[in-house]
Each structure stands twice: as structure tokens, then as C-alpha cells.
Write an enzyme that holds these catalytic residues in place. Structure first.
Site, PDB file in Angstrom:
ATOM      1  N   GLY A  65      12.513  25.842  80.474  1.00  0.00           N
ATOM      2  CA  GLY A  65      13.503  26.678  80.005  1.00  0.00           C
ATOM      3  C   GLY A  65      12.748  27.503  78.646  1.00  0.00           C
ATOM      4  N   GLY A 107      13.017  30.519  77.375  1.00  0.00           N
ATOM      5  CA  GLY A 107      13.704  31.975  76.902  1.00  0.00           C
ATOM      6  C   GLY A 107      13.460  31.951  75.469  1.00  0.00           C
ATOM      7  N   ALA A 108      14.572  32.450  74.738  1.00  0.00           N
ATOM      8  CA  ALA A 108      14.482  32.523  73.398  1.00  0.00           C
ATOM      9  C   ALA A 108      14.041  31.428  72.594  1.00  0.00           C
ATOM     10  CB  ALA A 108      15.750  33.180  72.880  1.00  0.00           C
ATOM     11  N   GLY A 141      13.207  28.103  73.861  1.00  0.00           N
ATOM     12  CA  GLY A 141      12.305  27.193  74.284  1.00  0.00           C
ATOM     13  C   GLY A 141      11.051  27.907  73.811  1.00  0.00           C
ATOM     14  N   ASN A 158      23.645  24.819  73.369  1.00  0.00           N
ATOM     15  CA  ASN A 158      25.163  24.808  72.696  1.00  0.00           C
ATOM     16  C   ASN A 158      26.235  23.843  73.074  1.00  0.00           C
ATOM     17  OD1 ASN A 158      24.958  26.501  70.536  1.00  0.00           O
ATOM     18  ND2 ASN A 158      25.248  28.467  71.608  1.00  0.00           N
ATOM     19  N   LYS A 160      29.619  23.774  64.616  1.00  0.00           N
ATOM     20  CA  LYS A 160      28.860  24.985  65.318  1.00  0.00           C
ATOM     21  C   LYS A 160      29.713  25.456  66.574  1.00  0.00           C
ATOM     22  CE  LYS A 160      25.115  27.413  66.857  1.00  0.00           C
ATOM     23  NZ  LYS A 160      23.988  26.982  67.545  1.00  0.00           N
ATOM     24  N   ASN A 181      31.023  29.041  67.362  1.00  0.00           N
ATOM     25  CA  ASN A 181      30.942  29.766  68.672  1.00  0.00           C
ATOM     26  C   ASN A 181      32.138  29.857  69.582  1.00  0.00           C
ATOM     27  OD1 ASN A 181      28.220  29.671  68.579  1.00  0.00           O
ATOM     28  ND2 ASN A 181      27.893  27.892  69.598  1.00  0.00           N
ATOM     29  N   SER A 221      25.692  35.575  72.177  1.00  0.00           N
ATOM     30  CA  SER A 221      25.068  35.323  73.475  1.00  0.00           C
ATOM     31  C   SER A 221      25.952  35.279  74.708  1.00  0.00           C
ATOM     32  CB  SER A 221      24.106  33.961  73.452  1.00  0.00           C
ATOM     33  OG  SER A 221      25.182  33.106  73.571  1.00  0.00           O
ATOM     34  N   GLU A 281      28.172  30.863  78.948  1.00  0.00           N
ATOM     35  CA  GLU A 281      28.341  29.411  78.697  1.00  0.00           C
ATOM     36  C   GLU A 281      30.042  29.464  78.168  1.00  0.00           C
ATOM     37  OE1 GLU A 281      25.275  29.063  75.767  1.00  0.00           O
ATOM     38  OE2 GLU A 281      24.342  27.437  77.148  1.00  0.00           O
TER      39      GLU A 281
HETATM   40  N1  LIG Z   1      19.197  32.460  71.328  1.00  0.00           N
HETATM   41  C1  LIG Z   1      19.912  32.001  70.205  1.00  0.00           C
HETATM   42  O1  LIG Z   1      19.668  32.901  69.309  1.00  0.00           O
HETATM   43  C2  LIG Z   1      20.384  30.519  70.359  1.00  0.00           C
HETATM   44  C3  LIG Z   1      20.759  30.168  68.992  1.00  0.00           C
HETATM   45  C4  LIG Z   1      21.327  28.650  69.153  1.00  0.00           C
HETATM   46  C5  LIG Z   1      21.587  28.050  70.174  1.00  0.00           C
HETATM   47  N2  LIG Z   1      21.110  28.706  71.510  1.00  0.00           N
HETATM   48  C6  LIG Z   1      21.532  27.883  72.722  1.00  0.00           C
HETATM   49  O2  LIG Z   1      20.522  27.582  72.970  1.00  0.00           O
HETATM   50  C7  LIG Z   1      20.348  27.424  74.725  1.00  0.00           C
HETATM   51  C8  LIG Z   1      19.274  28.310  75.319  1.00  0.00           C
HETATM   52  O3  LIG Z   1      19.519  29.529  74.981  1.00  0.00           O
HETATM   53  P1  LIG Z   1      18.556  30.732  74.864  1.00  0.00           P
HETATM   54  O4  LIG Z   1      19.117  31.893  74.190  1.00  0.00           O
HETATM   55  O5  LIG Z   1      17.211  30.277  74.783  1.00  0.00           O
HETATM   56  O6  LIG Z   1      18.570  31.178  76.520  1.00  0.00           O
HETATM   57  P2  LIG Z   1      17.576  32.162  77.358  1.00  0.00           P
HETATM   58  O7  LIG Z   1      17.023  32.970  76.506  1.00  0.00           O
HETATM   59  O8  LIG Z   1      18.494  32.601  78.405  1.00  0.00           O
HETATM   60  O9  LIG Z   1      16.659  31.098  77.974  1.00  0.00           O
HETATM   61  C9  LIG Z   1      16.952  30.149  79.075  1.00  0.00           C
HETATM   62  C10 LIG Z   1      15.709  30.010  79.697  1.00  0.00           C
HETATM   63  O10 LIG Z   1      16.004  28.927  80.617  1.00  0.00           O
HETATM   64  C11 LIG Z   1      15.278  29.338  81.943  1.00  0.00           C
HETATM   65  N3  LIG Z   1      15.765  28.509  83.139  1.00  0.00           N
HETATM   66  C12 LIG Z   1      16.876  28.506  83.672  1.00  0.00           C
HETATM   67  N4  LIG Z   1      16.885  27.731  84.614  1.00  0.00           N
HETATM   68  C13 LIG Z   1      15.534  27.318  84.742  1.00  0.00           C
HETATM   69  C14 LIG Z   1      15.077  26.123  85.540  1.00  0.00           C
HETATM   70  N5  LIG Z   1      15.798  25.564  86.707  1.00  0.00           N
HETATM   71  N6  LIG Z   1      13.979  26.158  85.394  1.00  0.00           N
HETATM   72  C15 LIG Z   1      13.193  26.558  84.505  1.00  0.00           C
HETATM   73  N7  LIG Z   1      13.529  27.463  83.380  1.00  0.00           N
HETATM   74  C16 LIG Z   1      14.911  27.849  83.967  1.00  0.00           C
HETATM   75  C17 LIG Z   1      15.553  30.990  81.845  1.00  0.00           C
HETATM   76  O11 LIG Z   1      14.621  31.526  82.964  1.00  0.00           O
HETATM   77  P3  LIG Z   1      14.823  32.975  83.419  1.00  0.00           P
HETATM   78  O12 LIG Z   1      13.789  33.443  82.305  1.00  0.00           O
HETATM   79  O13 LIG Z   1      14.100  33.238  84.811  1.00  0.00           O
HETATM   80  O14 LIG Z   1      16.065  33.482  83.488  1.00  0.00           O
HETATM   81  C18 LIG Z   1      15.351  31.311  80.683  1.00  0.00           C
HETATM   82  O15 LIG Z   1      14.091  31.805  80.505  1.00  0.00           O
HETATM   83  C19 LIG Z   1      21.668  27.857  74.749  1.00  0.00           C
HETATM   84  O16 LIG Z   1      22.641  26.526  75.156  1.00  0.00           O
HETATM   85  C20 LIG Z   1      22.267  28.677  73.834  1.00  0.00           C
HETATM   86  O17 LIG Z   1      23.530  28.810  73.641  1.00  0.00           O
HETATM   87  C21 LIG Z   1      20.647  29.899  71.634  1.00  0.00           C
END
Ligand SMILES: NC(=O)c1ccc[n+]([C@@H]2O[C@H](COP(=O)([O-])OP(=O)(O)OC[C@H]3O[C@@H](n4cnc5c(N)ncnc54)[C@H](OP(=O)(O)O)[C@@H]3O)[C@@H](O)[C@H]2O)c1
Length: 297
Positions: free
Chosen positions: A8, A10-11, A13, A98, A175, A179, A244, A256
Site C-alpha cells: 500500500g 499511498g500517502a 506508505g 486507523n 485517536k 476520528n 480522509s 473507513e
Molecule cells: N493520510 C493520512 O494523513 C493518514 C494519517 C493517519 C492515519 N492514516 C491511516 O493510514 C492508513 C493508510 O491511509 P493512506 O492515507 O495512506 O491511504 P491511501 O493514500 O489511500 O493509500 C492506500 C494505498 O493502498 C493501496 N492498496 C490498496 N489495496 C492494495 C493491494 N491489494 N495491494 C497493494 N496496494 C493496495 C492503494 O492503491 P491505489 O493507489 O491503487 O489506490 C493506495 O496506494 C488508513 O487506515 C488511514 O486511515 C492516514
């Protein structure tokens, strides 16, 4: 030195990948579900280009020393498809998501003692394909344990604030309290400033009080005025913030909801604690999400 896979990218990762790369000690493997031409993280200290092995087929993933899952909580089944190969030599799985059910989500796929829940705080978003903007320090909290200590060690010397805490349950529920209130902007399709209104603020207080009551029943030590503190924090933050859940709804992605509010209702039932505000929020948001996904006649 450790070989670390990130499932994963995304943001969250991406920031984790940049931090681990910067140690110069680790080999990072990016596990993605669609091709990734390049990855740049705009950190508060300047841009970092991540150069790592990219794998898009779980069958071709190498066995690693650590797995970090940073997908959304609703993508667990897809994330788990990576684990058979990545964990072939018994690698632990850190779950950076989360909510409060990190272990429960991955228990069907990984031995319980190898799952490490991680609470992440970091203002970051994807700004373009292969580009992420990190606006502040990444805070990572894990339970105090042998695995927790090893996880913290992976980030030693990086800009991350990575700590093992004795009271992880409390940290996770605190947290979640924050949320949980975020469901209101997502329902109303208005930025977080909507919580500044008296009526919406009062509803937020009730949502958080329900969350805190269930959290206390689960063992979290939450201050009596946790709801007021959460509301003050929302009101002090920029009024145009989009959380988010809200961002996912706007983009037509899954949300979520269950990890953030559904869990309060489910665990509330188990403890005999009424959670009418969260129940209504979940029902409305799920109905709206279904409506959007139903094709028009
Ligand atoms: N962003 C923040 O500021 C923040 C802060 C604290 C906590 N969080 C938590 O952290 C977690 C991740 O959030 P995020 O913001 O990083 O989410 P995000 O940006 O949506 O990233 C999630 C990533 O997972 C990928 N993915 C989904 N299924 C997959 C699979 N089967 N194999 C490989 N990759 C896969 C998605 O791919 P695609 O690119 O293809 O969609 C996307 O790149 C969540 O639980 C969120 O609530 C986020």
C-alpha cells in the site's frame, strides 16, 4: 539492515518508504496494485525520491524481514494476498491503519504474535500519481513489546517520531475519539470548520462521548473531558480541512466507516453501551455510499 516490504504505497506508505530509505540501512520493496513509474515524497525537509524494488504481483514478491501494511482498513483482503510470499520466512506484519482492530483484521492471515498494531499521525496526502506531500512529522506509536522495540529500531535516526508506549489501548482509542467526530464533515460534505457551529459541535460531543464510553470498557484510560478536548482541537484546526473519510466520499471511493464509527457501535453492543449517534451516522453514511454506487435506471 532489514529487507522491508510496504504493502500500500499511498500517502502513509510513501512517507514510510522515504524514511526507511533515508536510514541507508534497509532494502525497501514497494508492493503496489498498479504500476508505479516513480515516487517522490515532498517532506518538510525537501523532496525525497524513493528508489526501491517495485512489485505488482503478489506471486513475485520476495520473502522479507518485515512487512508494513499501509492500505485503508477496507482493503485488508487485497493486502493479505501479499502476505503468503512476503512472510514465507515468518516476517512480522506492522499494520499502519486507523481504528482499534488492527490485530482482528489480520488475524485470519497472520499468527497473532506476529501482528504489530501501529497508530500513525501524519498530515500527508497524495498530490499526483507517484507524488505525496508530507506537511509535518510522522508520529508512529506501537505497543511496548519485543516486536514494538524492533519496529522502533527500524526508524532510528530518521525524522519520524517512533515510540513504543505502555498504554497502547489508550493511545488507539484517543485517536479513534478524534476520528469518530470526523464522520460529521463527511456526512455533511463540508470541511471540518462545520464543527464550529453550536448544533454540529454538540452532536460531535455526543459521538465522542459514546466512543470514549466504549473505549473505557475496552480498557482505555480517557480523560473525563476527552470529548470537549477533541472538539476544541477541531475548532482550532484550519476550517477548510478535509478528513480522509470526507475525501474518500468525495472521490467515490469506499470509506473507513466501519473502522472509525462502526466499531464503536459493534463493541458498544458487546458491552451493553448505547451508541445511538454513531449508529445513526454509520447508517446514513452507508446508505449514501450505497446510493452513489447504485447505477441509475
Ligand atoms: N493520510 C493520512 O494523513 C493518514 C494519517 C493517519 C492515519 N492514516 C491511516 O493510514 C492508513 C493508510 O491511509 P493512506 O492515507 O495512506 O491511504 P491511501 O493514500 O489511500 O493509500 C492506500 C494505498 O493502498 C493501496 N492498496 C490498496 N489495496 C492494495 C493491494 N491489494 N495491494 C497493494 N496496494 C493496495 C492503494 O492503491 P491505489 O493507489 O491503487 O489506490 C493506495 O496506494 C488508513 O487506515 C488511514 O486511515 C492516514
Amino acid at each position: 539492515m532489514a529487507r522491508i516490504a510496504i504493502v500500500g504505497v499511498g500517502a502513509i506508505g510513501s512517507v514510510v518508504a522515504a524514511l526507511l530509505q533515508q536510514t541507508g540501512r534497509h532494502e525497501v520493496v514497494l508492493c503496489v496494485r498498479r504500476p508505479l513509474a516513480g515516487l517522490t515524497v515532498e517532506t518538510p525537509d525537501g523532496p525525497v525520491e524513493v528508489r526501491a524494488q517495485v512489485v505488482s504481483d503478489p506471486a513475485e514478491a520476495p520473502a522479507v524481514d518485515w512487512v508494513m501494511v499501509a492500505t485503508k482498513a477496507y482493503d485488508v483482503a487485497g493486502s493479505a494476498r501479499w502476505l503468503e510470499t512476503l512472510c514465507a520466512q515468518g516476517a512480522p506484519v506492522a499494520v499502519l491503519q486507523n481504528g482499534v482492530e488492527h490485530r482482528e483484521r489480520f488475524a485470519p492471515y497472520v499468527p497473532m504474535e506476529l501482528i504489530l498494531p501501529v497508530i500513525v499521525d501524519c498530515p500527508v496526502e497524495r498530490s499526483a500519481p507517484g507524488r505525496v506531500r508530507q506537511r509535518g512529522v510522522m508520529h508512529l506509536k506501537v505497543p511496548e513489546s519485543e516486536l514494538g522495540g524492533a519496529f522502533v529500531g527500524l526508524f532510528a535516526g530518521t525524522a519520524a517520531d517512533s515510540v513504543a508506549v505502555p498504554n497502547f489501548v489508550t493511545v488507539a482509542w484517543r485517536k479513534l475519539c478524534h476520528n469518530a467526530a470526523g464522520v460529521l464533515p463527511a456526512l455533511l460534505l463540508q470541511p471540518s470548520g462545520v464543527l464550529r457551529s453550536e448544533a454540529v459541535g454538540e452532536t460531535a460531543l455526543q459521538i465522542v462521548r459514546e466512543c470514549a464510553a466504549v473505549g473505557r470498557a475496552e480498557g482505555a484510560r480517557l480523560d473525563e473531558d476527552v470529548a470537549e478536548a477533541v472538539l476544541r482541537a477541531y475548532r482550532a484546526a484550519p476550517a477548510d480541512g478535509v478528513n480522509s473519510l470526507h475525501a474518500d466520499r468525495l472521490a467515490g471511493r469506499p470509506m473507513e466507516i466501519d473502522a472509525r464509527n462502526g466499531v464503536i457501535v459493534r463493541l458498544g453492543k458487546r458491552h451493553g453501551i448505547p451508541t445511538p449517534c454513531n449508529q445513526m451516522a454509520v447508517a446514513l453514511l452507508e446508505a449514501m455510499a450505497r446510493e452513489r454506487m447504485t447505477p441509475e435506471d
